[in-house]
Design an enzyme around this catalytic site. Structure first.
Site, mmCIF file in Angstrom:
data_model
loop_
_atom_site.group_PDB
_atom_site.id
_atom_site.type_symbol
_atom_site.label_atom_id
_atom_site.label_comp_id
_atom_site.label_asym_id
_atom_site.label_seq_id
_atom_site.Cartn_x
_atom_site.Cartn_y
_atom_site.Cartn_z
ATOM 1 N N TYR A 131 36.092 29.510 43.003
ATOM 2 C CA TYR A 131 35.145 30.285 42.200
ATOM 3 C C TYR A 131 35.847 31.421 41.461
ATOM 4 C CZ TYR A 131 30.941 32.879 40.912
ATOM 5 O OH TYR A 131 29.957 33.525 40.208
ATOM 6 N N SER A 188 31.948 36.553 35.999
ATOM 7 C CA SER A 188 31.566 37.150 37.278
ATOM 8 C C SER A 188 32.548 38.272 37.589
ATOM 9 C CB SER A 188 31.608 36.112 38.403
ATOM 10 O OG SER A 188 31.470 36.727 39.676
#
Length: 262
Positions: free
Chosen positions: A156, A143
């Site tokens: 995350y 990501s």
């Protein structure tokens, strides 16, 4: 090409979002599908709705947070369909956390179990057979959140930074084997994972558009690709910002919802 001779792709998190879009793209390209998720009924409904040829796909129920579960699914794939040409470790979670809250430490543990250990366990059954064959692609979904830590996104961001570093390490280990390791870092994609976000999402892609670009990057054997490229530019700019400037810029930014928040 007969179904038995068609190339094979193994995809985790194939019940929705990016995983499902990738499955559709690879099926359109003539691949056989090995689809893994906890929610197998959703894969079955999707396959039925799109009239997939039953000779071209198999479904493997597995929980990537449980090492034995996802490793067993990978071994079953090899036994039933053969060694895949492409393995995409796509399954992941994104939950906000606050380190002041004790219960959010469990969120961090769960995030790492799925996004990091689950990714390595997904690859595990295939590394040896691919190395022996001398070909294959192992694809880790990272990501742009891996580039810098964002407030409220500690679990995350840290997990996706771990994905990038892990794939880089694995790429070095397999460099002379003929097996390529591809790291893809999506920006914002319109999936259930992002639809509850409380902040702007520039350059938002639809899942099918992301899947098309990802397919091309994987086929080319790219070692690292940010999709879309505009987010790659943004990520590079964020990386070179002095900490004081970056910290000022993200002050007051909306945070990802914590577990249980509506």
């Amino acid at each position: 090409m007969s179904a038995a001779k068609a190339p094979l792709v193994f995809i985790t998190g194939a019940s929705s979002g990016i995983g499902q879009a990738l499955a559709a793209r690879y099926y359109a390209a003539g691949y056989r599908l090995a689809l893994s998720a906890r929610r197998t009924a959703e894969i079955e409904a999707w396959a039925s709705a799109h009239a997939l040829d039953p000779d071209r796909f198999r479904i493997y129920g597995a929980d990537v947070a449980q090492v034995d579960s996802i490793v067993s699914a990978g071994r079953a794939c090899i036994e039933q369909q053969g060694v895949p040409d492409v393995v995409i470790a796509n399954a992941g979670v994104s939950i906000g956390m606050d380190s002041e809250q004790f219960e959010d430490l469990d969120v961090m543990a769960q995030t790492f179990a799925i996004n990091n250990l689950g990714l390595a366990a997904t690859f595990h059954p295939f590394v040896g057979p691919m190395r022996t064959r001398g070909s294959g692609r192992l694809v880790g979904i990272g990501s742009v959140a891996a580039i810098r830590g964002l407030p409220g996104h500690g679990a995350y961001c840290a997990s996706k930074a771990g994905v990038v570093s892990y794939c880089e390490s694995l790429r070095g280990e397999l460099r002379a084997s003929g097996v390529k390791v591809v790291t893809l870092c999506p920006g914002y994609v319109d999936t259930p994972l992002t639809q509850g976000n409380r902040y702007g999402m520039p350059f938002l892609l639809q899942p099918a558009e992301f899947a098309e670009r990802a397919y091309r990057a994987i086929d080319a054997g790219s070692s690292y690709r940010v999709i879309p490229w505009q987010m790659g530019v943004v990520a590079k700019l964020l990386r070179v910002l002095p900490n004081a400037v970056f910290d000022w810029g993200v002050q007051g930014r909306g945070r990802k919802k914590r577990r249980g928040e509506q």
